[in-house]
Scaffold this motif. Sequence first.
Motif, PDB file in Angstrom:
ATOM      1  N   LEU A  97       0.827  -1.211   0.000  1.00  0.00           N
ATOM      2  CA  LEU A  97       0.000   0.000   0.000  1.00  0.00           C
ATOM      3  C   LEU A  97       0.859   1.258   0.000  1.00  0.00           C
ATOM      4  CD1 LEU A  97      -2.771  -1.017   2.571  1.00  0.00           C
ATOM      5  CD2 LEU A  97      -2.866  -1.089   0.078  1.00  0.00           C
ATOM      6  N   TYR A 101       0.882   4.191  -2.708  1.00  0.00           N
ATOM      7  CA  TYR A 101       0.763   5.610  -2.375  1.00  0.00           C
ATOM      8  C   TYR A 101       1.866   6.422  -3.050  1.00  0.00           C
ATOM      9  CZ  TYR A 101       1.527   9.843   0.378  1.00  0.00           C
ATOM     10  OH  TYR A 101       1.755  11.139   0.767  1.00  0.00           O
ATOM     11  N   LEU A 115      -3.256   2.374  -5.502  1.00  0.00           N
ATOM     12  CA  LEU A 115      -3.429   1.321  -4.500  1.00  0.00           C
ATOM     13  C   LEU A 115      -3.599  -0.042  -5.155  1.00  0.00           C
ATOM     14  CD1 LEU A 115      -4.138   0.314  -1.583  1.00  0.00           C
ATOM     15  CD2 LEU A 115      -6.498   0.938  -2.099  1.00  0.00           C
ATOM     16  N   ILE A 119      -1.494  -3.895  -5.148  1.00  0.00           N
ATOM     17  CA  ILE A 119      -2.051  -4.958  -4.314  1.00  0.00           C
ATOM     18  C   ILE A 119      -1.633  -6.304  -4.893  1.00  0.00           C
ATOM     19  CG2 ILE A 119      -4.174  -6.147  -3.669  1.00  0.00           C
ATOM     20  CD1 ILE A 119      -5.480  -3.527  -3.187  1.00  0.00           C
ATOM     21  N   LEU A 337     -10.566  -8.348   1.264  1.00  0.00           N
ATOM     22  CA  LEU A 337     -10.360  -7.025   1.858  1.00  0.00           C
ATOM     23  C   LEU A 337     -10.197  -5.916   0.825  1.00  0.00           C
ATOM     24  CD1 LEU A 337      -7.898  -7.898   4.783  1.00  0.00           C
ATOM     25  CD2 LEU A 337     -10.352  -7.454   4.921  1.00  0.00           C
ATOM     26  N   ALA A 338      -9.664  -6.252  -0.359  1.00  0.00           N
ATOM     27  CA  ALA A 338      -9.348  -5.218  -1.353  1.00  0.00           C
ATOM     28  C   ALA A 338     -10.554  -4.363  -1.739  1.00  0.00           C
ATOM     29  CB  ALA A 338      -8.717  -5.853  -2.590  1.00  0.00           C
ATOM     30  N   TRP A 340     -13.229  -3.583  -0.034  1.00  0.00           N
ATOM     31  CA  TRP A 340     -13.614  -2.704   1.069  1.00  0.00           C
ATOM     32  C   TRP A 340     -12.577  -1.591   1.262  1.00  0.00           C
ATOM     33  CZ3 TRP A 340     -18.411  -3.739   2.445  1.00  0.00           C
ATOM     34  CH2 TRP A 340     -18.885  -5.041   2.238  1.00  0.00           C
ATOM     35  N   LEU A 341     -11.304  -1.945   1.169  1.00  0.00           N
ATOM     36  CA  LEU A 341     -10.257  -0.944   1.310  1.00  0.00           C
ATOM     37  C   LEU A 341     -10.321   0.077   0.181  1.00  0.00           C
ATOM     38  CD1 LEU A 341      -7.736   0.051   2.775  1.00  0.00           C
ATOM     39  CD2 LEU A 341      -6.383  -1.539   1.398  1.00  0.00           C
ATOM     40  N   THR A 342     -10.569  -0.406  -1.025  1.00  0.00           N
ATOM     41  CA  THR A 342     -10.672   0.492  -2.173  1.00  0.00           C
ATOM     42  C   THR A 342     -11.853   1.449  -2.014  1.00  0.00           C
ATOM     43  OG1 THR A 342      -9.745  -1.238  -3.584  1.00  0.00           O
ATOM     44  CG2 THR A 342     -10.876   0.578  -4.682  1.00  0.00           C
ATOM     45  N   PHE A 344     -13.121   2.487   0.766  1.00  0.00           N
ATOM     46  CA  PHE A 344     -12.762   3.448   1.806  1.00  0.00           C
ATOM     47  C   PHE A 344     -11.886   4.562   1.246  1.00  0.00           C
ATOM     48  CE2 PHE A 344      -9.617   4.830   4.987  1.00  0.00           C
ATOM     49  CZ  PHE A 344     -10.467   5.385   5.930  1.00  0.00           C
ATOM     50  N   VAL A 345     -10.872   4.187   0.458  1.00  0.00           N
ATOM     51  CA  VAL A 345      -9.984   5.189  -0.134  1.00  0.00           C
ATOM     52  C   VAL A 345     -10.757   6.084  -1.092  1.00  0.00           C
ATOM     53  CG1 VAL A 345      -7.955   5.534  -1.607  1.00  0.00           C
ATOM     54  CG2 VAL A 345      -7.948   3.740   0.134  1.00  0.00           C
ATOM     55  N   GLN A 348     -12.609   8.651   0.854  1.00  0.00           N
ATOM     56  CA  GLN A 348     -11.701   9.672   1.378  1.00  0.00           C
ATOM     57  C   GLN A 348     -11.316  10.662   0.285  1.00  0.00           C
ATOM     58  OE1 GLN A 348     -10.882  10.009   4.672  1.00  0.00           O
ATOM     59  NE2 GLN A 348     -12.419   8.387   4.865  1.00  0.00           N
TER      60      GLN A 348
END
Length: 353
Positions: A97, A101, A115, A119, A337-338, A340-342, A344-345, A348
């Motif tokens: 990650l 970034y 991101l 991954i 998880l990817a 959900w994480l994506t 979230f980003v 943001q």
Amino acid sequence: MTPQKIIQQFIFAIAVGFLFYWLNIPVGWLLGPMIVGILSATVLGYPQPLPSIFMTLGKAFLGLATAVRFSPDTLILAANYAIPLLLCIAVTGIMSLFHGYLLARFSGIDRVTGLLAFIPGLASSIVAIGEEMGADAVAIALFQYLRLLLVILIVPTLATFLFPANPESVNTVPSLTTEESSIPLVSNLFILGICSGLGIWLGQKFNLPASGFLGTFIVGLVLFWTFPEYIQVPQWLFQTGLLFVGLSIGLKFNVQTVRQLFKAVLIEAGLVISLIFCCLAIGYGFHQIAEVDIVTAILGLTPGGFEAMIATVVQLGGDTSLVLAMQLTRMLMILLLAPWLTAFVRKQDEKDV
């Protein structure tokens, strides 16, 4: 796009897919059709997307093909090393990650694309997830397969040079091919069709990130782990999924992104090499903590190139079963998880605008 034009695009895509497959190009059924779509969109000067049903079905087929590779046995084996393994996977993920970034910051691409570019997991699945999450799927595909190419070129070569083969401890490679289905082909395909439809519907109903892929993947896991008979996912179905996804992505290509991607590719190449050496260090730490041989530790935690890592550990005499379990456990965690994480980003980024 007219039906005649769609048929024409698929004829060219299938021809190039066969060519790439014959040339043994990694994931040729994704890259070949994607290149056909990119060239077509470039010649016309503007994107010309396919009807969305093709991308939806393609992601569902990839979800099935991904789910069939997982079994409870591999997770049980990995559980013997649960704490150090999860710790190393977490550190590897954080490093990935961080490199994503850095890619986004120095190349100017959006953070979600950066991101997903780094991954480590099943590249075709990450591309499908990225497309549904609104990221630049062409850029993700390019970055993912550049990462995969560098990993396949560097890690086995480096491991073979540093740790020569030990003939006395060479393992037998586990079968990575699917066995014959114990039910008739028509019934097998009918069950897969029901599974795909149910997965797509559930993914949309519960607003799952990357619903077409993730919904079918979860339904597929339940099916393959609980159904009393063996259900086969034919290789041609997986290739069809790659074809649909690849051509759909390629036809969305915008030639104006080329300049930005060229700069990003140069940056990513350096970051991938940095990530590889970081993962080698993490693998060495896992070797020290879990008292697993260093070849197994390094190849089990390498970010990508699953089949190449299995072939390398067989050649060098590491623990093939453990490498298989480590790689599959990491892939399962990433695939769950990817999205959900994506998401979230992405939220943001929207708040920052």
